[in-house]
Design a protein around this motif. Structure first.
Motif, PDB file in Angstrom:
ATOM      1  N   GLU A 412      26.949  -6.315  22.549  1.00 50.39           N
ATOM      2  CA  GLU A 412      27.817  -5.478  21.710  1.00 50.39           C
ATOM      3  C   GLU A 412      28.719  -4.589  22.565  1.00 50.39           C
ATOM      4  N   LYS A 413      28.156  -4.048  23.643  1.00 50.87           N
ATOM      5  CA  LYS A 413      28.967  -3.213  24.542  1.00 50.87           C
ATOM      6  C   LYS A 413      30.078  -4.031  25.197  1.00 50.87           C
ATOM      7  N   GLU A 414      29.774  -5.269  25.565  1.00 49.24           N
ATOM      8  CA  GLU A 414      30.789  -6.125  26.184  1.00 49.24           C
ATOM      9  C   GLU A 414      31.890  -6.495  25.182  1.00 49.24           C
ATOM     10  N   GLN A 415      31.487  -6.790  23.948  1.00 55.97           N
ATOM     11  CA  GLN A 415      32.487  -7.086  22.914  1.00 55.97           C
ATOM     12  C   GLN A 415      33.394  -5.880  22.670  1.00 55.97           C
ATOM     13  N   PHE A 416      32.806  -4.685  22.681  1.00 54.60           N
ATOM     14  CA  PHE A 416      33.587  -3.465  22.483  1.00 54.60           C
ATOM     15  C   PHE A 416      34.547  -3.251  23.650  1.00 54.60           C
ATOM     16  N   ARG A 417      34.094  -3.560  24.867  1.00 50.55           N
ATOM     17  CA  ARG A 417      34.969  -3.438  26.046  1.00 50.55           C
ATOM     18  C   ARG A 417      36.184  -4.370  25.909  1.00 50.55           C
ATOM     19  N   ILE A 418      35.930  -5.598  25.509  1.00 50.90           N
ATOM     20  CA  ILE A 418      37.026  -6.574  25.342  1.00 50.90           C
ATOM     21  C   ILE A 418      37.966  -6.119  24.226  1.00 50.90           C
ATOM     22  N   TYR A 419      37.390  -5.583  23.167  1.00 50.27           N
ATOM     23  CA  TYR A 419      38.181  -5.070  22.040  1.00 50.27           C
ATOM     24  C   TYR A 419      39.108  -3.947  22.500  1.00 50.27           C
ATOM     25  N   ARG A 420      38.588  -3.061  23.351  1.00 52.74           N
ATOM     26  CA  ARG A 420      39.424  -1.976  23.880  1.00 52.74           C
ATOM     27  C   ARG A 420      40.541  -2.517  24.777  1.00 52.74           C
ATOM     28  N   VAL A 421      40.246  -3.572  25.525  1.00 51.14           N
ATOM     29  CA  VAL A 421      41.296  -4.197  26.335  1.00 51.14           C
ATOM     30  C   VAL A 421      42.400  -4.748  25.427  1.00 51.14           C
ATOM     31  N   ASP A 422      41.994  -5.367  24.308  1.00 45.55           N
ATOM     32  CA  ASP A 422      42.986  -5.881  23.344  1.00 45.55           C
ATOM     33  C   ASP A 422      43.831  -4.740  22.769  1.00 45.55           C
ATOM     34  N   ILE A 423      43.187  -3.613  22.482  1.00 43.71           N
ATOM     35  CA  ILE A 423      43.918  -2.439  21.991  1.00 43.71           C
ATOM     36  C   ILE A 423      44.876  -1.946  23.074  1.00 43.71           C
ATOM     37  N   SER A 424      44.402  -1.917  24.302  1.00 43.29           N
ATOM     38  CA  SER A 424      45.242  -1.484  25.418  1.00 43.29           C
ATOM     39  C   SER A 424      46.489  -2.360  25.529  1.00 43.29           C
ATOM     40  N   ASP A 425      46.307  -3.674  25.430  1.00 42.40           N
ATOM     41  CA  ASP A 425      47.448  -4.597  25.491  1.00 42.40           C
ATOM     42  C   ASP A 425      48.427  -4.343  24.350  1.00 42.40           C
ATOM     43  N   THR A 426      47.878  -4.043  23.175  1.00 40.93           N
ATOM     44  CA  THR A 426      48.732  -3.782  22.013  1.00 40.93           C
ATOM     45  C   THR A 426      49.541  -2.502  22.222  1.00 40.93           C
ATOM     46  N   LEU A 427      48.899  -1.457  22.741  1.00 44.22           N
ATOM     47  CA  LEU A 427      49.603  -0.193  22.994  1.00 44.22           C
ATOM     48  C   LEU A 427      50.732  -0.390  24.010  1.00 44.22           C
ATOM     49  N   MET A 428      50.442  -1.160  25.051  1.00 44.64           N
ATOM     50  CA  MET A 428      51.457  -1.447  26.061  1.00 44.64           C
ATOM     51  C   MET A 428      52.665  -2.135  25.405  1.00 44.64           C
ATOM     52  N   TYR A 429      52.381  -3.062  24.481  1.00 44.04           N
ATOM     53  CA  TYR A 429      53.459  -3.807  23.813  1.00 44.04           C
ATOM     54  C   TYR A 429      54.259  -2.893  22.882  1.00 44.04           C
ATOM     55  N   VAL A 430      53.534  -2.038  22.180  1.00 43.35           N
ATOM     56  CA  VAL A 430      54.176  -1.117  21.232  1.00 43.35           C
ATOM     57  C   VAL A 430      55.122  -0.158  21.956  1.00 43.35           C
ATOM     58  N   TYR A 431      54.810   0.169  23.215  1.00 40.64           N
ATOM     59  CA  TYR A 431      55.664   1.071  23.987  1.00 40.64           C
ATOM     60  C   TYR A 431      57.100   0.547  24.047  1.00 40.64           C
ATOM     61  N   GLU A 432      57.263  -0.783  24.056  1.00 36.71           N
ATOM     62  CA  GLU A 432      58.608  -1.353  24.123  1.00 36.71           C
ATOM     63  C   GLU A 432      59.442  -0.947  22.908  1.00 36.71           C
ATOM     64  N   MET A 433      58.792  -0.719  21.780  1.00 37.79           N
ATOM     65  CA  MET A 433      59.521  -0.289  20.584  1.00 37.79           C
ATOM     66  C   MET A 433      59.668   1.228  20.547  1.00 37.79           C
ATOM     67  N   LEU A 434      58.608   1.954  20.894  1.00 34.38           N
ATOM     68  CA  LEU A 434      58.603   3.406  20.692  1.00 34.38           C
ATOM     69  C   LEU A 434      59.110   4.181  21.911  1.00 34.38           C
ATOM     70  N   GLY A 435      58.994   3.597  23.102  1.00 33.90           N
ATOM     71  CA  GLY A 435      59.565   4.207  24.297  1.00 33.90           C
ATOM     72  C   GLY A 435      58.930   5.541  24.684  1.00 33.90           C
ATOM     73  N   ALA A 436      59.730   6.382  25.347  1.00 32.17           N
ATOM     74  CA  ALA A 436      59.235   7.637  25.918  1.00 32.17           C
ATOM     75  C   ALA A 436      58.656   8.569  24.862  1.00 32.17           C
ATOM     76  N   GLU A 437      59.128   8.428  23.629  1.00 28.96           N
ATOM     77  CA  GLU A 437      58.617   9.295  22.556  1.00 28.96           C
ATOM     78  C   GLU A 437      57.116   9.088  22.346  1.00 28.96           C
ATOM     79  N   LEU A 438      56.651   7.881  22.624  1.00 25.46           N
ATOM     80  CA  LEU A 438      55.220   7.606  22.487  1.00 25.46           C
ATOM     81  C   LEU A 438      54.417   8.436  23.482  1.00 25.46           C
TER      82      LEU A 438
END
Length: 884
Positions: A412-438
């Protein structure tokens, strides 16, 4: 004693494929405890299934007095004969075969389900082979035959049998071996038959007296047919009936599958009006979704989320473009947002939120792909949505309470770690839309959190916000952000009383290493935190990797801190706080750090840093070899290798940490001996002593070679003082026990020093010696040494490329090397063949300027062509060199 199928198979007598023998073989397959007998039985049965006699025994095996396993084999044999040997069946027997199959399906409609399914698959295969010419209207006839009463079979059983037949028909089409031209014809015919299937399914699904089993089979049938890309507009009513079925717990899962399959079929994008009509029923599921969340019904949450995400993800562009319906699509987006933020911790309390992440990528891609004016309009609506998404994602990324997290399993801890990595990737992608304001948004939240003295804050909230910063800073250039100075100022104010929070603080500092290089005044704020964390084994990976990043990016500004960094590093290395890989990283960090110091300071620090290890190595060198001291020797040699990988006192435009690409030197090194060379000369005799005892061990030899190879790659021509003695040692090593690592190191020396007049003699002597020794290996049989052959071919290619004069030596048997290349081409290992091709790529053009090569190709060139023709069909051959 019964006659075994093993003996039957050996006789090759067609008369042996009888009903009696098939039954015996099946009994042996299912019940004989001997695995060899089972395998013999299976092999014999496979032969029986494809034999001409199968047409006789398969019908007999379907007799009502047989057990289901025997009946199943009979039905499977029928399917095999029809699907794989259709051309053997005379056309005048099609009708008879069809009638028999209808009759058998009717008989088994109340029998074993597995037999019924195989019979339906057999009839489906027959239909696919005869439609549309020999059996026009096949599906309509199937419906008519099973709707007729008779045979003493009740209506429910007939109905289920018909639905099973209609379900397997498209599935059999997907896996059929029909020729491509026939596939197109049959797909078209099946598409036209949908008009007979759809009303029947709709009628059965809407009837209040239809049993649950019938409705479930209807939904599975729909799932099967929509994969044929039947027009979504023609299935509209049936798809809406699926939404109704979602309220029935027994039908929920099959209804979800049917909806997902129907909505996601590629052809559905053509039916814009139908897609628009699907949005309201999806939105209507929100009450059911909320009830499921409140009751902890994870399966229902998961299913409804799948339907919503499928509609949004597959058709976001079409739905975005329907500007008159923008509010309904925004409502769908908000519904998916609810699924993303569904209460509970993934994966223990919920497994739904992860399904939604790719939707946010897709929606952003579609919005950003519009032309500028149109994009601006959509951004006005959806930027606030994406800011809300960031809040939701950071909330979902929060760790549970310490007590709850401690109760989780490692999985379960490993699945949660991978899930957080997926969230991290999503945040990185979202930055392209929201920019410095994020970043400003995250900084404001973190600032309020850390400066609010009235309301206590959880470490989880702080950690999640920092994780957001880290996610973006790791891959996005934040050097121009005006909030990073404030963030660096906030970090020391964080009360770190938890490993997860401390880890994220470390990784965040590491992600900002490039920024710190441009703002070195801020190093004093964060470096003490990193050095303190080095002493905590729980923070091993995060603290060491962060220090390494800082030492790499900020080394020119670190001299004031060097004494402290070296002292702390030495302490943790001596205490053996970190695992081997982190110790190697730490040595690389120290190599970067020392590179920026004056030579005398480097030598002083090197002395204090490596003297304990040299002393330990001296003791180990005196001991009798055993597994324990072998690991210790390899560890010490690894520490030295990693230190010398990054310790480079010359100025560089670009650094190569692993030596994969040589750094570009832009200024000469300071005068005087190179510190790495000084150390290597001091320990050279000790290394020879170690080799003397461990020459038989490839791992120790590899570790020794790695020290010199990494030093050569880093120092390049500054390694010159070591060339002569290293060449001599390599020659002795390889002559005693040939190993690939010695050839690889020789190749590096040839690459850098063979062209230099003063170093050519020792390089030439070494090259000739290792070539001679390797040729003797080829004479004895090289097949057991593919690694040596691979490295040898790479060495020869390098020699031809850097210093073709090596091939002018009378001591070099060029013809023997050429024949070794011909042998190596036939090795099964792809890397070896590739290296051999590289050798010939370099050899062939040298016929113009190296006379021995010209004579060789004139005499034996045809052997190369012959070798190529022999291996022409090998998948691992590289024919690039043929262009020469």
């Amino acid at each position: 004693m019964m006659e075994t199928p093993g003996r039957i198979a050996n006789t090759q007598d067609a008369l042996d494929f009888t009903v009696e023998n098939v039954e015996k073989a099946l009994h042996q397959l299912y019940y004989d405890p001997n695995i060899d007998n089972k395998n013999l039985a299976q092999k014999w049965l496979m032969q029986a299934q494809v034999s001409p006699q199968a047409w006789q025994f398969c019908w007999a095996l379907l007799s009502p007095d047989k057990v289901p396993e025997i009946q199943y084999f009979g039905a499977s044999a029928l399917h095999t004969k029809i699907s794989r040997y259709w051309s053997d069946i005379p056309s005048d027997q099609y009708e008879s075969l069809k009638s028999q199959l209808f009759s058998q399906i009717a008989c088994f409609s109340s029998g074993a389900k597995m037999v019924l399914t195989r019979l339906c698959v057999a009839l489906a295969s027959l239909a696919l082979n005869t439609m549309p010419e020999a059996w026009p209207g096949a599906v309509a006839e199937m419906v008519r035959v099973f709707q007729e009463e008779g045979g003493g079979i009740d209506g429910r059983a007939r109905c289920l049998a018909l639905l099973e037949l209609l379900t397997v028909l498209p599935e059999e089409f997907q896996t059929s071996r029909l020729p491509q031209y026939r596939k197109g014809q049959v797909r078209g015919a099946l598409g036209r038959e949908w008009g007979s299937v759809c009303p029947l399914l709709q009628q059965l699904l809407r009837r209040t007296d239809s049993p649950g089993a019938v409705k479930a089979r209807v939904l599975r049938c729909l799932s099967s047919w929509v994969l044929l890309d039947v027009p979504l507009s023609e299935s509209e009513g049936l798809v809406h009936d699926c939404f109704v079925a979602l309220s029935d717990p027994e039908l929920f899962d099959t209804a979800v599958e049917a909806l997902v399959n129907a909505i996601s079929q590629p052809d559905s994008q053509r039916y814009v009006n139908t897609l628009l009509k699907l949005v309201p029923p999806v939105l209507a599921l929100q009450d059911q979704l909320r009830e499921a969340v409140q009751s902890g019904d994870m399966e229902t949450c998961h299913g409804i989320c799948r339907v919503a995400v499928t509609l949004g993800e597959n058709h976001s562009r079409i739905l975005l473009e329907q500007v008159d319906h923008w509010q309904s699509f925004l409502a769908l987006v908000n519904m998916i947002m609810f699924c993303t933020g569904i209460p509970g911790h993934y994966p223990v309390n919920e497994t739904t939120s992860s399904l939604t992440l790719t939707f946010w990528y897709t929606l952003q891609d579609e919005i950003m792909s519009f032309e500028t004016n149109k994009q601006a309009v959509y951004l006005q609506v959806y930027r606030p949505v994406y800011f809300q998404l960031v809040d939701v994602l950071l909330h979902k990324a929060q760790f549970p309470s310490d007590q709850e997290y401690a109760s989780w399993t490692s999985d379960e801890k490993e699945q949660f770690r991978i899930y957080r990595v997926d969230i991290s990737d999503t945040l990185m992608y979202v930055y392209e839309m929201l920019g410095a304001e994020l970043l400003s948004n995250l900084y404001d939240k973190l600032g309020r959190l850390l400066t609010n003295t009235e309301q206590p804050t959880s470490w989880q909230h702080t950690e999640a916000l920092l994780y957001g910063f880290q996610s973006i800073a790791e891959t996005i250039d934040v050097n121009y952000s005006d909030v990073i100075p404030g963030l660096i100022g906030l970090i020391p104010r964080i009360s770190i009383n938890n490993v997860q929070l401390a880890d994220t603080v470390m990784f965040t500092i590491g992600a900002l290493a490039e920024w710190l290089a441009d703002h070195p005044v801020m190093l004093s704020s964060v470096l003490p935190l990193v050095l303190q964390a080095l002493g905590n084994p729980d923070l091993s990976i995060s603290s060491v990797s962060t220090l390494k990043k800082i030492c790499r990016e900020c080394k020119s500004d670190l001299p004031p801190y060097a004494t402290n960094i070296v002292a702390v590093s030495q302490e943790v290395l001596i205490k053996q706080i970190h695992k081997t890989s982190q110790c190697m990283w730490l040595m690389q960090a120290l190599g970067f750090l020392l590179s920026a110091l004056p030579v005398e300071d480097i030598l002083r620090n090197l002395h204090s840093l490596i003297t304990p290890y040299i002393q330990q190595l001296e003791k180990l060198a005196e001991e009798t070899p055993n597994p324990s001291n072998k690991l210790a020797i390899i560890h010490i040699l690894g520490l030295l290798s990693n230190l010398f990988t990054t310790l480079d006192i010359s100025k560089q435009d670009e650094e190569s940490e692993d030596g994969s690409a040589a750094p570009v030197k832009t200024a000469p090194p300071p005068p005087g001996p190179n510190p790495v060379v000084v150390v290597l000369q001091q320990v050279f005799a000790l290394i020879q002593t170690v080799l003397g005892k461990w020459l038989n061990d490839s791992q120790v030899v590899e570790a020794v070679c790695a020290i010199f190879e990494k030093s050569v790659k880093t120092l390049l021509h500054n390694f010159a003082p070591m060339v002569s003695q290293l060449s001599q040692m390599l020659g002795q090593m390889y002559s005693t026990i040939p190993q690939a690592s010695a050839l690889d190191l020789t190749r590096q020396l040839v690459h850098i020093f063979a062209s230099q007049t003063e170093h050519f003699p020792p390089i030439k002597a070494l090259f000739e010696l290792v070539t001679s020794v390797t040729l003797s290996i080829f004479q004895q049989g090289p097949r057991d040494h593919p690694d040596i052959v691979d490295s040898f071919m790479q060495l020869q290619a390098q020699a031809l490329k850097r210093k073709p004069d090596l091939y002018l030596s009378e001591s070099l048997d060029v013809k023997a090397v050429y024949h070794c290349g011909l042998l190596s081409l036939k090795f099964p290992e792809a890397p070896t063949v590739k290296s051999t091709c590289l050798f010939f790529t370099e050899l062939l053009p040298r016929c113009l300027d190296v006379p021995p090569v010209a004579r060789l190709l004139q005499e034996d060139g045809k052997l190369l062509i012959q070798a190529l023709l022999e291996v022409w069909n090998a998948p691992n051959i590289d024919f690039f060199f043929l262009s020469h």
